[in-house]
Write a protein that holds these residues in place. Structure first.
Motif, PDB file in Angstrom:
ATOM      1  N   SER A 166       0.908  -1.213   0.007  1.00  0.00           N
ATOM      2  CA  SER A 166       0.104   0.031   0.168  1.00  0.00           C
ATOM      3  C   SER A 166       0.788   1.271   0.007  1.00  0.00           C
ATOM      4  CB  SER A 166      -0.981   0.062   1.260  1.00  0.00           C
ATOM      5  OG  SER A 166      -1.861  -0.944   1.230  1.00  0.00           O
ATOM      6  N   LEU A 167       0.468   2.336  -0.839  1.00  0.00           N
ATOM      7  CA  LEU A 167       1.135   3.766  -0.594  1.00  0.00           C
ATOM      8  C   LEU A 167       0.564   4.507   0.560  1.00  0.00           C
ATOM      9  CD1 LEU A 167       1.545   4.396  -4.490  1.00  0.00           C
ATOM     10  CD2 LEU A 167       3.039   3.046  -2.828  1.00  0.00           C
ATOM     11  N   GLY A 168      -0.504   4.096   1.072  1.00  0.00           N
ATOM     12  CA  GLY A 168      -1.031   5.085   2.146  1.00  0.00           C
ATOM     13  C   GLY A 168      -1.388   6.391   1.857  1.00  0.00           C
ATOM     14  N   SER A 169      -0.959   7.326   2.562  1.00  0.00           N
ATOM     15  CA  SER A 169      -1.062   8.860   2.430  1.00  0.00           C
ATOM     16  C   SER A 169       0.086   9.309   1.676  1.00  0.00           C
ATOM     17  CB  SER A 169      -1.182   9.583   3.773  1.00  0.00           C
ATOM     18  OG  SER A 169       0.160   9.385   4.349  1.00  0.00           O
ATOM     19  N   LEU A 170       0.953   8.437   0.841  1.00  0.00           N
ATOM     20  CA  LEU A 170       2.364   8.954   0.310  1.00  0.00           C
ATOM     21  C   LEU A 170       1.955   9.922  -0.824  1.00  0.00           C
ATOM     22  CD1 LEU A 170       5.248   9.289   0.071  1.00  0.00           C
ATOM     23  CD2 LEU A 170       5.211   7.035  -1.441  1.00  0.00           C
ATOM     24  N   LEU A 171       1.051   9.689  -1.633  1.00  0.00           N
ATOM     25  CA  LEU A 171       0.572  10.251  -2.834  1.00  0.00           C
ATOM     26  C   LEU A 171      -0.052  11.732  -2.415  1.00  0.00           C
ATOM     27  CD1 LEU A 171      -0.922   7.644  -5.273  1.00  0.00           C
ATOM     28  CD2 LEU A 171       1.454   8.554  -4.899  1.00  0.00           C
ATOM     29  N   TYR A 172      -0.760  11.604  -1.608  1.00  0.00           N
ATOM     30  CA  TYR A 172      -1.293  13.035  -0.742  1.00  0.00           C
ATOM     31  C   TYR A 172      -0.515  13.778  -0.180  1.00  0.00           C
ATOM     32  CZ  TYR A 172      -4.404  16.131   1.758  1.00  0.00           C
ATOM     33  OH  TYR A 172      -4.889  17.301   2.173  1.00  0.00           O
ATOM     34  N   ARG A 173       0.255  13.237   0.446  1.00  0.00           N
ATOM     35  CA  ARG A 173       1.602  14.273   0.790  1.00  0.00           C
ATOM     36  C   ARG A 173       2.610  14.556  -0.223  1.00  0.00           C
ATOM     37  NH1 ARG A 173       4.731  11.192   3.869  1.00  0.00           N
ATOM     38  NH2 ARG A 173       3.761   9.126   3.583  1.00  0.00           N
ATOM     39  N   ARG A 174       2.984  13.951  -1.309  1.00  0.00           N
ATOM     40  CA  ARG A 174       3.559  14.207  -2.298  1.00  0.00           C
ATOM     41  C   ARG A 174       2.973  15.497  -2.955  1.00  0.00           C
ATOM     42  NH1 ARG A 174       8.936  12.683  -3.914  1.00  0.00           N
ATOM     43  NH2 ARG A 174       8.062  12.380  -5.947  1.00  0.00           N
ATOM     44  N   ALA A 175       1.585  15.339  -3.215  1.00  0.00           N
ATOM     45  CA  ALA A 175       0.744  16.101  -3.941  1.00  0.00           C
ATOM     46  C   ALA A 175       0.822  17.587  -3.327  1.00  0.00           C
ATOM     47  CB  ALA A 175      -0.544  15.800  -4.217  1.00  0.00           C
ATOM     48  N   LEU A 176       0.646  17.460  -2.076  1.00  0.00           N
ATOM     49  CA  LEU A 176       0.840  18.609  -1.051  1.00  0.00           C
ATOM     50  C   LEU A 176       2.025  19.382  -1.278  1.00  0.00           C
ATOM     51  CD1 LEU A 176      -0.905  17.934   2.350  1.00  0.00           C
ATOM     52  CD2 LEU A 176      -1.748  19.509   0.487  1.00  0.00           C
ATOM     53  N   GLY A 177       3.239  18.603  -1.127  1.00  0.00           N
ATOM     54  CA  GLY A 177       4.720  19.314  -1.382  1.00  0.00           C
ATOM     55  C   GLY A 177       4.673  19.725  -2.898  1.00  0.00           C
ATOM     56  N   ALA A 178       4.174  18.895  -4.044  1.00  0.00           N
ATOM     57  CA  ALA A 178       4.363  19.677  -5.231  1.00  0.00           C
ATOM     58  C   ALA A 178       3.320  21.084  -5.387  1.00  0.00           C
ATOM     59  CB  ALA A 178       3.907  18.628  -6.102  1.00  0.00           C
ATOM     60  N   ALA A 179       2.528  20.933  -4.880  1.00  0.00           N
ATOM     61  CA  ALA A 179       1.667  22.245  -4.785  1.00  0.00           C
ATOM     62  C   ALA A 179       2.449  23.341  -4.272  1.00  0.00           C
ATOM     63  CB  ALA A 179       0.264  22.123  -4.163  1.00  0.00           C
ATOM     64  N   LEU A 180       2.854  23.190  -3.034  1.00  0.00           N
ATOM     65  CA  LEU A 180       3.768  24.132  -2.262  1.00  0.00           C
ATOM     66  C   LEU A 180       4.772  24.490  -3.140  1.00  0.00           C
ATOM     67  CD1 LEU A 180       3.408  22.688   1.122  1.00  0.00           C
ATOM     68  CD2 LEU A 180       2.320  24.773   0.390  1.00  0.00           C
ATOM     69  N   ASP A 181       5.590  23.490  -3.718  1.00  0.00           N
ATOM     70  CA  ASP A 181       6.437  23.957  -4.693  1.00  0.00           C
ATOM     71  C   ASP A 181       6.206  24.689  -5.525  1.00  0.00           C
ATOM     72  OD1 ASP A 181       8.510  22.591  -2.990  1.00  0.00           O
ATOM     73  OD2 ASP A 181       8.927  20.813  -4.294  1.00  0.00           O
ATOM     74  N   ALA A 182       5.238  24.305  -6.531  1.00  0.00           N
ATOM     75  CA  ALA A 182       4.452  25.133  -7.595  1.00  0.00           C
ATOM     76  C   ALA A 182       4.334  26.782  -7.111  1.00  0.00           C
ATOM     77  CB  ALA A 182       3.471  24.643  -8.153  1.00  0.00           C
ATOM     78  N   ALA A 183       3.718  26.637  -5.920  1.00  0.00           N
ATOM     79  CA  ALA A 183       3.315  28.162  -5.736  1.00  0.00           C
ATOM     80  C   ALA A 183       4.667  29.066  -5.342  1.00  0.00           C
ATOM     81  CB  ALA A 183       2.588  28.199  -4.324  1.00  0.00           C
ATOM     82  N   ALA A 184       5.526  28.224  -4.791  1.00  0.00           N
ATOM     83  CA  ALA A 184       7.046  29.105  -4.591  1.00  0.00           C
ATOM     84  C   ALA A 184       7.674  29.457  -5.779  1.00  0.00           C
ATOM     85  CB  ALA A 184       7.803  28.398  -3.677  1.00  0.00           C
ATOM     86  N   ASP A 185       7.399  28.298  -6.661  1.00  0.00           N
ATOM     87  CA  ASP A 185       8.238  28.774  -8.056  1.00  0.00           C
ATOM     88  C   ASP A 185       7.587  29.741  -8.662  1.00  0.00           C
ATOM     89  OD1 ASP A 185      10.167  26.791  -7.699  1.00  0.00           O
ATOM     90  OD2 ASP A 185       8.920  25.222  -8.939  1.00  0.00           O
ATOM     91  N   ILE A 186       6.112  29.818  -8.647  1.00  0.00           N
ATOM     92  CA  ILE A 186       5.358  31.183  -9.466  1.00  0.00           C
ATOM     93  C   ILE A 186       5.925  32.433  -8.835  1.00  0.00           C
ATOM     94  CG2 ILE A 186       3.242  31.874 -10.069  1.00  0.00           C
ATOM     95  CD1 ILE A 186       2.247  29.079 -10.320  1.00  0.00           C
ATOM     96  N   ALA A 187       5.733  32.321  -7.506  1.00  0.00           N
ATOM     97  CA  ALA A 187       5.961  33.448  -6.673  1.00  0.00           C
ATOM     98  C   ALA A 187       7.564  34.111  -6.726  1.00  0.00           C
ATOM     99  CB  ALA A 187       6.107  33.136  -5.132  1.00  0.00           C
ATOM    100  N   ALA A 188       8.456  33.264  -7.231  1.00  0.00           N
ATOM    101  CA  ALA A 188       9.729  33.707  -7.374  1.00  0.00           C
ATOM    102  C   ALA A 188      10.118  33.843  -8.875  1.00  0.00           C
ATOM    103  CB  ALA A 188      10.637  32.540  -7.082  1.00  0.00           C
ATOM    104  N   GLY A 189       9.134  33.740  -9.859  1.00  0.00           N
ATOM    105  CA  GLY A 189       9.226  34.069 -11.067  1.00  0.00           C
ATOM    106  C   GLY A 189       9.676  33.006 -11.819  1.00  0.00           C
TER     107      GLY A 189
END
Length: 269
Positions: free
Chosen positions: A216-239
């Motif tokens: 089972s992958l458990g909550s791994l995909l959800y936590r990875r998705a949260l991390g990817a969303a935060l990284d994307a927001a930070a990238d956009i904010a940084a141009g």
């Protein structure tokens, strides 16, 4: 496909020679449909994601209705669904059995029930009640001896033996990652053993060689998705343009159409 046929095919996925069932865990119909389209034969849910999405605590029996709502959304799909139901949201075996009936009616093929390190006899009674109420539902009995306990091997075996005797179709030991201990456990068990994948633990092929039948992958995909969303927001904010793949609006709408089409086909069949 009938609910009974879906459950039978789901159980068979735990007995493929040399190939464990790799079960990704979704929290909405779009991800479940996308995973199924990628070839995953069955989909699980994750209680952490269900709870976090609702702003509720995980593991505290606060998300019964949210879990049922997701099960009703996914249960009409042609791929088997296994629902993470925490401890059954009750200490009363009859109430857990009623939850199982509702999940089965929704089209769910399996349920994951955790003992939370509570009395093993109480958990065994829940398993027995579920199997008496819905014999066709695949019950994956989880012990938390390695997840939130000290990983005592004798206590783990004692609990799993009780759950197998109560009728569990599979047994789950999240937090167990040591290859020698996994191999020792799988040799002891009759029911298909399930472990939680860890990026720092054995790979899926290695787990297969150790005798694991479900990963089972458990909550791994959800936590990875949260991390990817935060990284994307930070990238956009940084141009910067966000890295990684981004499904298009049309891609996601196509998943919605596929879900609607499968529901129509199931209802007409």
């Amino acid at each position: 496909m009938s609910a009974e046929t879906t459950m039978t095919s789901f159980a068979a996925l735990h007995h493929q020679p040399g190939v464990p069932l790799l079960l990704p865990n979704a929290w909405d119909h779009a991800l479940a449909a996308a995973l199924a389209a990628r070839g995953f034969p069955a989909i699980g849910t994750t209680s952490l994601a269900v709870a976090a999405a609702a702003g509720l605590p995980d593991g505290e029996a606060a998300t019964r209705e949210h879990t049922l709502r997701l099960a009703r959304t996914l249960g009409s799909e042609p791929y088997p669904i296994s629902v993470d139901a925490e401890n059954g949201f009750s200490d009363d075996p009859d109430e857990v059995a009623e939850l199982a009936r509702e999940l089965w009616t929704a089209g769910v093929a399996g349920i994951n029930l955790e003992d939370g390190l509570g009395p093993s006899g109480r958990h065994a009674a829940k398993i027995a009640a579920v199997k008496a109420a819905v014999p066709e539902l695949f019950v994956n009995a989880r012990t938390d001896t390695h997840w939130s306990g000290d990983g005592d091997a004798r206590d783990t075996l004692r609990r799993l033996d009780a759950y197998q005797e109560a009728g569990a179709d599979g047994v789950f030991v999240p937090g167990l990652t040591d290859p020698r201990r996994i191999a020792s456990l799988t040799r002891h068990l009759e029911a298909p053993p399930n472990v939680l994948y860890s990026p720092t633990g054995p790979t899926v092929p290695e787990l297969a060689r150790l005798g694991v039948r479900r990963v089972s992958l458990g909550s791994l995909l959800y936590r990875r998705a949260l991390g990817a969303a935060l990284d994307a927001a930070a990238d956009i904010a940084a141009g910067r343009a966000p890295a990684g793949p981004t499904p298009s609006y049309a891609d996601v709408r196509a998943l919605e159409r596929n879900v609607s089409a499968s529901r129509s086909a199931n209802s007409s069949g």
